[in-house]
Every structure is written in C-alpha cells, then in structure tokens.
Design a protein around this motif. Structure first.
Motif, PDB file in Angstrom:
ATOM      1  N   PHE A 316       9.912  16.354   6.050  1.00 52.81           N
ATOM      2  CA  PHE A 316       9.393  15.003   6.243  1.00 52.81           C
ATOM      3  C   PHE A 316       8.922  14.427   5.505  1.00 52.81           C
ATOM      4  O   PHE A 316       8.415  13.555   4.304  1.00 52.81           O
ATOM      5  N   ILE A 317       7.821  15.308   4.120  1.00 49.27           N
ATOM      6  CA  ILE A 317       7.267  15.192   3.496  1.00 49.27           C
ATOM      7  C   ILE A 317       7.943  14.604   1.769  1.00 49.27           C
ATOM      8  O   ILE A 317       7.675  14.156   1.537  1.00 49.27           O
ATOM      9  N   ALA A 318       9.339  16.140   1.890  1.00 47.74           N
ATOM     10  CA  ALA A 318       9.713  15.907   0.886  1.00 47.74           C
ATOM     11  C   ALA A 318      10.603  14.729   1.104  1.00 47.74           C
ATOM     12  O   ALA A 318      11.111  13.370  -0.647  1.00 47.74           O
ATOM     13  N   SER A 319      11.276  14.307   1.948  1.00 45.28           N
ATOM     14  CA  SER A 319      12.310  13.373   2.001  1.00 45.28           C
ATOM     15  C   SER A 319      11.551  11.860   1.372  1.00 45.28           C
ATOM     16  O   SER A 319      12.275  10.957   1.427  1.00 45.28           O
ATOM     17  N   LEU A 320       9.886  11.625   1.643  1.00 41.21           N
ATOM     18  CA  LEU A 320       9.200  10.614   0.771  1.00 41.21           C
ATOM     19  C   LEU A 320       8.902  10.783  -0.224  1.00 41.21           C
ATOM     20  O   LEU A 320       8.537   9.641  -0.476  1.00 41.21           O
ATOM     21  N   ILE A 321       9.357  11.530  -1.244  1.00 38.26           N
ATOM     22  CA  ILE A 321       8.422  12.143  -2.461  1.00 38.26           C
ATOM     23  C   ILE A 321       9.257  11.168  -3.191  1.00 38.26           C
ATOM     24  O   ILE A 321       8.903  10.455  -3.854  1.00 38.26           O
ATOM     25  N   PRO A 322      10.922  10.933  -3.166  1.00 38.71           N
ATOM     26  CA  PRO A 322      12.023   9.730  -3.898  1.00 38.71           C
ATOM     27  C   PRO A 322      10.562   8.671  -3.603  1.00 38.71           C
ATOM     28  O   PRO A 322      11.231   8.149  -3.087  1.00 38.71           O
ATOM     29  N   ARG A 323      11.085   8.076  -5.358  1.00 31.39           N
ATOM     30  CA  ARG A 323      10.587   6.528  -5.279  1.00 31.39           C
ATOM     31  C   ARG A 323      12.018   5.424  -4.891  1.00 31.39           C
ATOM     32  O   ARG A 323      11.706   4.361  -3.997  1.00 31.39           O
ATOM     33  N   TYR A 324      13.295   6.136  -5.379  1.00 25.55           N
ATOM     34  CA  TYR A 324      14.132   5.222  -5.694  1.00 25.55           C
ATOM     35  C   TYR A 324      14.976   5.705  -5.093  1.00 25.55           C
ATOM     36  O   TYR A 324      15.349   6.545  -4.599  1.00 25.55           O
ATOM     37  N   ASN A 325      16.175   4.760  -4.598  1.00 30.72           N
ATOM     38  CA  ASN A 325      17.620   5.085  -3.868  1.00 30.72           C
ATOM     39  C   ASN A 325      18.552   5.756  -4.608  1.00 30.72           C
ATOM     40  O   ASN A 325      18.865   7.028  -4.866  1.00 30.72           O
ATOM     41  N   GLU A 326      18.487   5.465  -5.914  1.00 32.22           N
ATOM     42  CA  GLU A 326      19.196   6.324  -7.187  1.00 32.22           C
ATOM     43  C   GLU A 326      18.481   7.815  -7.524  1.00 32.22           C
ATOM     44  O   GLU A 326      19.391   8.554  -7.532  1.00 32.22           O
ATOM     45  N   ASP A 327      16.917   7.628  -6.978  1.00 31.36           N
ATOM     46  CA  ASP A 327      16.616   9.373  -7.561  1.00 31.36           C
ATOM     47  C   ASP A 327      17.280   9.840  -6.369  1.00 31.36           C
ATOM     48  O   ASP A 327      17.775  11.346  -6.511  1.00 31.36           O
ATOM     49  N   VAL A 328      16.958   9.546  -5.010  1.00 31.15           N
ATOM     50  CA  VAL A 328      17.117  10.314  -4.395  1.00 31.15           C
ATOM     51  C   VAL A 328      19.029  10.855  -4.297  1.00 31.15           C
ATOM     52  O   VAL A 328      19.091  12.064  -3.890  1.00 31.15           O
ATOM     53  N   ARG A 329      19.926   9.099  -4.493  1.00 33.46           N
ATOM     54  CA  ARG A 329      21.678  10.026  -4.752  1.00 33.46           C
ATOM     55  C   ARG A 329      21.708  10.808  -5.813  1.00 33.46           C
ATOM     56  O   ARG A 329      22.609  11.930  -5.335  1.00 33.46           O
ATOM     57  N   GLU A 330      21.049  11.031  -6.743  1.00 30.57           N
ATOM     58  CA  GLU A 330      20.736  12.264  -8.003  1.00 30.57           C
ATOM     59  C   GLU A 330      20.828  13.259  -7.711  1.00 30.57           C
ATOM     60  O   GLU A 330      21.079  14.195  -7.721  1.00 30.57           O
ATOM     61  N   ILE A 331      19.786  13.506  -6.798  1.00 29.90           N
ATOM     62  CA  ILE A 331      19.483  14.495  -6.571  1.00 29.90           C
ATOM     63  C   ILE A 331      20.462  15.805  -5.443  1.00 29.90           C
ATOM     64  O   ILE A 331      20.532  16.484  -5.457  1.00 29.90           O
ATOM     65  N   LEU A 332      21.164  14.630  -4.573  1.00 30.48           N
ATOM     66  CA  LEU A 332      21.913  15.044  -3.448  1.00 30.48           C
ATOM     67  C   LEU A 332      23.154  15.264  -4.603  1.00 30.48           C
ATOM     68  O   LEU A 332      23.936  16.404  -3.779  1.00 30.48           O
ATOM     69  N   LEU A 333      23.065  14.411  -5.788  1.00 31.75           N
ATOM     70  CA  LEU A 333      24.495  15.434  -6.651  1.00 31.75           C
ATOM     71  C   LEU A 333      24.478  16.404  -7.082  1.00 31.75           C
ATOM     72  O   LEU A 333      25.424  17.082  -6.422  1.00 31.75           O
ATOM     73  N   TYR A 334      23.277  16.787  -7.432  1.00 31.67           N
ATOM     74  CA  TYR A 334      23.197  18.584  -8.334  1.00 31.67           C
ATOM     75  C   TYR A 334      22.890  19.036  -6.992  1.00 31.67           C
ATOM     76  O   TYR A 334      23.314  20.220  -7.555  1.00 31.67           O
ATOM     77  N   THR A 335      22.432  18.503  -5.908  1.00 34.57           N
ATOM     78  CA  THR A 335      22.369  19.497  -4.586  1.00 34.57           C
ATOM     79  C   THR A 335      24.092  19.919  -4.336  1.00 34.57           C
ATOM     80  O   THR A 335      23.411  21.312  -4.049  1.00 34.57           O
ATOM     81  N   GLY A 336      24.648  19.106  -3.817  1.00 35.25           N
ATOM     82  CA  GLY A 336      26.100  18.813  -3.431  1.00 35.25           C
ATOM     83  C   GLY A 336      27.101  20.570  -4.575  1.00 35.25           C
ATOM     84  O   GLY A 336      27.323  21.673  -4.058  1.00 35.25           O
ATOM     85  N   TYR A 337      25.980  20.634  -5.849  1.00 36.72           N
ATOM     86  CA  TYR A 337      26.836  21.315  -6.822  1.00 36.72           C
ATOM     87  C   TYR A 337      26.158  23.356  -6.076  1.00 36.72           C
ATOM     88  O   TYR A 337      27.156  24.478  -6.298  1.00 36.72           O
ATOM     89  N   LEU A 338      25.049  23.376  -5.934  1.00 35.61           N
ATOM     90  CA  LEU A 338      24.515  24.152  -5.861  1.00 35.61           C
ATOM     91  C   LEU A 338      25.200  24.669  -3.625  1.00 35.61           C
ATOM     92  O   LEU A 338      25.090  25.461  -3.642  1.00 35.61           O
ATOM     93  N   GLY A 339      25.706  23.422  -3.653  1.00 34.80           N
ATOM     94  CA  GLY A 339      26.076  23.258  -1.495  1.00 34.80           C
ATOM     95  C   GLY A 339      27.209  24.420  -2.253  1.00 34.80           C
ATOM     96  O   GLY A 339      27.609  25.522  -1.678  1.00 34.80           O
ATOM     97  N   LEU A 340      28.172  23.881  -3.344  1.00 37.84           N
ATOM     98  CA  LEU A 340      29.204  24.742  -3.457  1.00 37.84           C
ATOM     99  C   LEU A 340      29.781  25.508  -3.686  1.00 37.84           C
ATOM    100  O   LEU A 340      30.034  26.557  -3.610  1.00 37.84           O
TER     101      LEU A 340
END
Length: 364
Positions: A316-340
């Motif tokens: 819950f705390i971590a989900s509130l840290i990014p200020r902008y939607n673009e930051d969230v989606r960029e994190i998700l993109l790089y997280t996807g490579y770790l997921g791979l």
C-alpha cells in the motif's frame, strides 16, 4: 500441512495470474509495432509461454509435494536458492504495488472521478487480504469462479465488438512490415504473458497425474487465443492508427460501442471494466500470496497473519510513492524484464540441472 489444487483449479490459477492488469494495454502495445499483424506477435509470445509453462509444470510434477524453495535448494544449494527468492520478492513487490496504483488511476478516471486513488487501492488490498487469509485452496476456487465469469464476459463482449466494428480495420492481415513488426512487438508484451512462474509455489500432489500437463498447456494456449480475439475486436472498433494513442484501449473501445438492441445495457464499458477489475483482483491476490510465501520462507516467519499484514501495508505504501502515471508505467516496464528472468531463466536453470542430475528419472 500443504494445500493442494486440482488440475482444473491449477488451470484457472494460471488464467487468474496471467490475465490481469496487462490486458488493458495489450492492444496498444501490439498495434504500436505490428499494426494489423499483431496477432502474429501474440502467437509468437504464446509459443514461448507454452515452452516456459511446460518447464514449470515439469518441475512441479517431478518434485511432488515440494515447492520452489524446497527443490531449488536441493538443486542449486541454499545460497543461490535464496538469491532466486530475493529476486522473486523484488519482482512481486514492484509489480503488485505498481499495477494496483495504475489500476486505481484507470478506475478513477473511468467511473470514480472524485474518489482519491489511495481509497481504491486500500479497498482492493482489504479484499485481497481477506482472500489471502483463507488459504491457497480458497484462492484456487476464487480463480475458478472468476475465471469462468471473465471468459463468459470476454466471449459476449468480443462477439458484440465484431458486430459493431469495421472488418476493414483488420486488413491487411499480415501487416505492412512482414515479420519485423511482429517480432519487435513481441518484446513489449512481457507483462501480458508472464505470471505462470507463480505456479512454482503450488505443490503438486499424487492426484495431479500426467494430465496436469494437458491442463496447464491448454490453458496457456487458450489465453493466447483470448488475447488474439481481444486485439482483433479492439482493432475492428478503433483501427490500428488510432489504437496506438490509447493506453487503456480495452476500455476506450468499449466506450465507443453502442449496441442498440441491448436497450439498458447498450453501453458495455461498465461490463468490460467489471470483468477487468475481477481479472486484476485475482492477479493481485495471487501475487500477494506469492510475495507473502517467499518472504516467510526467506525470513522464516511462522505467523501467516503477521507476515500478510506487513506485506499488505508495504504494498500500500509503495503504491503511493510515484507522483505521476508515467513513472508507474516505466517502473512496470522494467519490472517486466525482471519478471521475464523469473518466468523463464530461473525455471530453465532448474530444469537443466534436473535433467543433468537425472532427478526426473529418480522421482518419476
């Protein structure tokens, strides 16, 4: 005592974890590089996913009544096994918190305009916590129930989409760039196809006979088929040139539809949003369960209630840290490579070692 799932529940467990947050942006990601040949990109990713799912199913079937943390230590030792677990924890923590944040933003912008995102995240996490407290078998039944409902919704909605859309938008079927576009597009579909690796924490019992391979591989192929249908139906409504401009194309295409003969239900965007939220809920529930599982194994925490409460609070705390939607989606993109890496590389390493040491011959 370890909890087990039936073959059918395992299949829907895979559906519940793979078909979730990523599906909302799937049409845009495919069309951006492959245009009308996007179905080829999805087919390529499906074939790769089938290979990965076979390896994961093989490991679970070979080491029955054992979970990833147990047989990985047997194969690579405690130190490397703990490194693998830490990578899983980082990946699951980031993907669950960021996907929740982006889901809340999409829900807020679609139907709950005046509701703060943190309230939506909090409610989703409370529901996830309740499901987690009931254990793996209840999660399996939840995936089975929700998965069946989502499939029914998908069939109805996409059938209506094809009747309302323009079939000319699907042409040319092979796109404009041959195989180059689809191949480029494939690497951008990571978040929409990973998730099957979380089957590694589900122990197989003696009741999970060899037919479990049929269930897991058939469900993976079926997910690929559903993705193709969803992409083509969105393409028929919006068209490839416009599709690339909408991150949440799944919802935008539903808003453009006006099915007159349905009377009160002629605007189906509410139904699409409901089905998508159900998919996200099952995904986040399984991710949170897996995150809690790995943290307990790494830190040797015995209290499930305590560890679950800590995990939910940190997410819950971590989900509130990014200020902008673009930051969230960029994190998700790089997280996807770790997921791979967690989805394919780690299981492949364990698979090769099992074959070299012939553990499959000893245990089968």
């Amino acid at each position: 005592m370890k909890e087990h799932l039936t073959n059918k529940q395992i299949a829907f467990y895979i559906f519940g974890i793979v078909v979730g947050y990523g599906i909302v942006s799937l049409p845009k990601q495919v069309a951006e590089y492959a245009s009308t040949a996007g179905w080829i990109s999805i087919a390529i990713c499906t074939i790769v996913s089938l290979l990965g799912m076979y390896i994961i199913t093989f490991l679970n079937y070979t080491y029955k009544n054992m979970t990833f943390d147990e047989y990985s230590k047997k194969l690579v030792g405690n130190f490397i096994s703990n490194i693998f677990i830490i990578l899983f924890i980082i990946y699951l923590f980031l993907v669950s918190s960021m996907s929740l944040r982006d889901t809340a933003n999409i829900i807020k912008n679609s139907i709950l305009i005046k509701t703060p995102s943190w309230i939506i995240i909090f409610i989703l996490l409370i529901l996830c916590y309740y499901a987690l407290s009931k254990g793996l078998q209840v999660i399996g039944k939840l995936c089975e129930l929700y998965g069946f409902a989502i499939i029914i919704f998908a069939i109805i909605i996409n059938t209506l989409s094809f009747t309302e859309g323009d079939m000319l938008n699907l042409l040319p079927v092979l796109g404009f760039n041959g195989l180059i576009g689809p191949l480029k597009s494939s690497k951008h579909l990571i978040l929409s196809f990973i998730g099957g690796e979380l089957l590694l924490i589900v122990p197989f019992s003696d009741k999970n006979n060899k037919s479990v391979f049929k269930y897991t591989l058939s469900m993976t192929a079926f997910i690929g088929l559903i993705y193709i249908i969803i992409f083509e139906s969105n393409l028929s409504i919006i068209g490839a040139e416009d599709l690339v401009h909408y991150y949440d194309a799944l919802i935008i295409s539903a808003k453009r539809m006006d099915v007159h003969f349905l009377e009160f239900f002629r605007k189906i965007d509410g139904i699409v949003l409901t089905a998508w939220i159900m998919a996200v809920f099952t995904t986040v529930t399984i991710e949170s369960y897996a995150l809690n599982f790995f943290i307990r194994k790494l830190l040797k925490i015995k209290s499930n209630v305590l560890s679950t409460a800590i995990v939910m609070t940190l997410v819950f705390i971590a989900s509130l840290i990014p200020r902008y939607n673009e930051d969230v989606r960029e994190i998700l993109l790089y997280t996807g490579y770790l997921g791979l890496f967690c989805s394919f590389v780690i299981p492949f390493i364990l698979f090769i070692i099992s074959k070299v040491k012939k553990y499959d011959k000893k245990n089968l």
